[in-house]
Write an enzyme that holds these catalytic residues in place. Structure first.
Site, PDB file in Angstrom:
ATOM      1  N   ASN A 220       0.808  -1.323   0.069  1.00  0.00           N
ATOM      2  CA  ASN A 220      -0.236   0.005  -0.037  1.00  0.00           C
ATOM      3  C   ASN A 220       0.819   1.250  -0.197  1.00  0.00           C
ATOM      4  OD1 ASN A 220      -2.880   1.072   0.355  1.00  0.00           O
ATOM      5  ND2 ASN A 220      -1.851   1.639   2.501  1.00  0.00           N
ATOM      6  N   HIS A 256      -4.453  10.042  -1.515  1.00  0.00           N
ATOM      7  CA  HIS A 256      -4.608  11.266  -0.981  1.00  0.00           C
ATOM      8  C   HIS A 256      -4.118  12.279  -2.108  1.00  0.00           C
ATOM      9  CE1 HIS A 256      -4.995   9.284   2.887  1.00  0.00           C
ATOM     10  NE2 HIS A 256      -3.910   8.421   2.576  1.00  0.00           N
ATOM     11  N   GLU A 284      -7.525   4.702   0.786  1.00  0.00           N
ATOM     12  CA  GLU A 284      -7.506   5.967   1.605  1.00  0.00           C
ATOM     13  C   GLU A 284      -7.848   7.168   1.072  1.00  0.00           C
ATOM     14  OE1 GLU A 284      -3.838   6.146   3.651  1.00  0.00           O
ATOM     15  OE2 GLU A 284      -3.414   3.871   3.984  1.00  0.00           O
TER      16      GLU A 284
HETATM   17  O1  9MR Z   1      -5.139   9.396   9.448  1.00  0.00           O
HETATM   18  C1  9MR Z   1      -3.805   9.039  10.040  1.00  0.00           C
HETATM   19  C2  9MR Z   1      -3.680  10.238  11.036  1.00  0.00           C
HETATM   20  O2  9MR Z   1      -4.710  10.193  12.010  1.00  0.00           O
HETATM   21  C3  9MR Z   1      -2.412   9.961  11.637  1.00  0.00           C
HETATM   22  O3  9MR Z   1      -2.062  10.839  12.524  1.00  0.00           O
HETATM   23  C4  9MR Z   1      -1.245   9.557  10.677  1.00  0.00           C
HETATM   24  C5  9MR Z   1       0.122   9.236  11.238  1.00  0.00           C
HETATM   25  O4  9MR Z   1       0.980   9.155  10.508  1.00  0.00           O
HETATM   26  O5  9MR Z   1      -1.504   8.545   9.710  1.00  0.00           O
HETATM   27  C6  9MR Z   1      -2.831   8.880   9.134  1.00  0.00           C
HETATM   28  O6  9MR Z   1      -3.222   7.693   8.354  1.00  0.00           O
HETATM   29  C7  9MR Z   1      -1.892   7.585   7.224  1.00  0.00           C
HETATM   30  C8  9MR Z   1      -2.056   6.187   7.015  1.00  0.00           C
HETATM   31  O7  9MR Z   1      -2.044   5.335   8.279  1.00  0.00           O
HETATM   32  C9  9MR Z   1      -1.200   5.769   5.890  1.00  0.00           C
HETATM   33  N1  9MR Z   1      -1.190   6.385   4.699  1.00  0.00           N
HETATM   34  C10 9MR Z   1      -1.340   7.824   5.129  1.00  0.00           C
HETATM   35  C11 9MR Z   1      -2.437   8.311   5.991  1.00  0.00           C
HETATM   36  C12 9MR Z   1      -2.486   9.784   6.342  1.00  0.00           C
HETATM   37  O8  9MR Z   1      -1.280  10.278   6.759  1.00  0.00           O
END
Ligand code: 9MR
Length: 487
Positions: A220, A256, A284
């Site tokens: 991923n 994203h 995501e």
């Molecule tokens: O959405 C998540 C956020 O709440 C956290 O602070 C962050 C920490 O790294 O991770 C975010 O989720 C991520 C996901 O686990 C992996 N891909 C990118 C996402 C957005 O940062």
């Protein structure tokens, strides 16, 4: 926790969308109505489609329509209800990450991860497991452990086998390795890569496969949605893994994205990975916009969502889309990208945005039944002469029936504001049930409405409005609200 057998599972290599269709079809639409095949919608289906949620529509088409969830929000009924009714798949936004489940070596804490799995079970939803091996949100005992090769393999195996094993009846798809390639299209520097070289990826997949041979295992990453140097690097990597016989089943395009910048090659990119025999999922998805969100920007965002979901739905083997959050209120975007936000299909006040309706339509549902309703309106009006004081609130009853009414409150800034609060008192027998373009709460007869974030910043003389539906006990009062600066 109790595990039940026979949850909706996605099983069988390279059978992604079809397996999902067979397990999820509930309505009269053709099970395999995905990709190149056409969908026949009867009149009855069409009527149902108008009221259908994204979940209903995705179920009918055998597609995944998921969301990321935080266990800390599940006690809020509107959040939980939206997560349950609109989505057929749940991903832990943070609660299944290594630092949360194994903060100390060999000491596992499942409290929050279980809450989400339990929620999904109660609501008959799939769970996409996120994530097992990632350089981020990794406890320092792993990152700074100075482990030898064999020790680190052992640490990984314990983590993966315990986590995947625990949820083998509940989680059918996993992001096994997350973000192993950097933006420069080279392997990312991490404790795993430094200690084990690129083999850590193959090893992680083998460990997950041993823990649950039926699970479908994904790699991923972000910025691999279109064809570019980074997705090319993934293409070579997964080809190599497949050639070695590594048990990898799919690739997640995180998605994203920035509004107006959806890569035009997204469908072609999905197709080339599917052609390797992999399942593709958009894992995501969020599409951020520069705030404040205007009607025009929200419409552009709707077209962006439409482009992404249609690219997935057009390719058999792209099994669906997971959006990265239930509501804009808790999205990671504004905290990370200053001045940007409103990235999800449902806004801070749980109103369905044009992006929601674009997905609804792409899934075979009806378009927005009333595209002029808030929040598709421009949240700000052109400036007029500013009132005196911080701001003024003008309260109008716009509709009234048996025991209900609808009201609109226009907030006009007297001075420049970065947030506003409007308060008023309810008449006897009145209550507020449902609001948009503001966060509204009541305590006894006192009601407090604060801006919804995107409509909090107003220059002197500028106006914005919010609305709500309420109930009354026979007659509707017209209160005189008070407006103050700050939210
Ligand atoms: O959405 C998540 C956020 O709440 C956290 O602070 C962050 C920490 O790294 O991770 C975010 O989720 C991520 C996901 O686990 C992996 N891909 C990118 C996402 C957005 O940062």
């Amino acid at each position: 926790m109790a595990f039940t057998k026979g949850r909706r599972r996605l099983r069988g290599r390279a059978a992604g969308a079809v397996a999902l269709a067979v397990t999820l079809v509930t309505g009269g639409l053709a099970a395999a109505a995905h990709g190149q095949e056409s969908t026949q919608v009867s009149a009855e289906d069409a009527v149902q489609a108008q009221a259908a949620t994204l979940r209903d529509l995705a179920d009918q088409r055998g597609l995944r329509m998921g969301t990321a969830v935080g266990s800390q929000h599940l006690s809020q009924s509107q959040y939980a209800q939206t997560a349950a009714s609109e989505f057929n798949s749940i991903t832990h936004e943070n609660d299944l990450k290594w630092e949360t489940v194994e903060p100390q070596r060999g000491q596992f804490n499942w409290t929050n991860a279980d809450r989400i799995v339990d929620f999904a079970q109660q609501n008959g939803q799939m769970v996409h497991g996120h994530t097992l091996v990632w350089h981020s949100q990794l406890p320092s005992w792993v990152g700074n452990g100075n482990f030898s090769r064999s020790e680190l393999l052992d640490v990984m195996d314990t983590h993966i086998s315990t986590t995947v094993g625990r949820y083998s009846d509940d989680i059918a798809t996993w992001d096994v390795v997350n973000e192993p390639i950097g933006d420069n299209a080279q392997f990312r520097d991490s404790v795993f890569y430094r200690t084990l070289g690129q083999d850590f990826i193959a090893e992680a997949f083998r460990m997950a496969d041993r823990a649950d041979p039926d699970a479908r295992l994904f790699i991923n990453d972000y910025n691999i949605d279109g064809i570019n140097a980074k997705s090319d690097a993934y293409y070579e990597l997964v080809k190599d893994l497949l050639a070695q016989g590594v048990p990898i089943d799919g690739i997640g395009f995180q998605g994203h994205l920035i509004s107006g910048q959806v890569p035009s090659s997204i469908q072609q990119n999905i197709q080339r990975f599917v052609d390797l025999g992999l399942e593709v999922m958009i894992t995501e998805l969020d599409i951020r916009i520069q705030m404040p969100a205007t009607e025009q920007k929200l419409e552009q965002q709707a077209r962006d969502y439409e482009q992404v979901v249609n690219a997935c739905y057009a390719v058999s083997g792209c099994s669906g889309v997971i959006v990265w959050g239930v509501t804009d209120a808790y999205s990671w975007v504004p905290d990370t990208f200053e001045g940007q936000g409103a990235a999800l299909p449902i806004d801070d006040s749980y109103q369905k945005k044009p992006a929601y309706w674009a997905i609804h339509e792409a899934l075979g549902g009806e378009p927005d039944p009333d595209p002029t309703d808030p929040p598709t309106e421009d949240p700000t009006d052109p400036p007029t002469d500013p009132p005196s004081g911080d701001c003024e609130a003008d309260y109008t009853i716009t509709n009234e029936w048996n025991n209900g009414f609808q009201a609109e409150v226009t907030v006009t800034a007297g001075t420049s504001l970065t947030g506003w609060t409007v308060t008023w008192s309810l008449g006897s027998g009145e209550s507020v049930s449902h609001a948009w373009n503001a966060s509204v709460s009541s305590s006894g007869s006192n009601v407090t409405a604060t801006d919804a974030g995107y409509n909090g910043t107003l220059s002197a003389g500028q106006s914005t409005s919010f609305g709500f539906v309420g109930t009354h006990g026979g007659s509707v009062s017209t209160p005189q609200p008070t407006c103050t600066s700050g939210s």
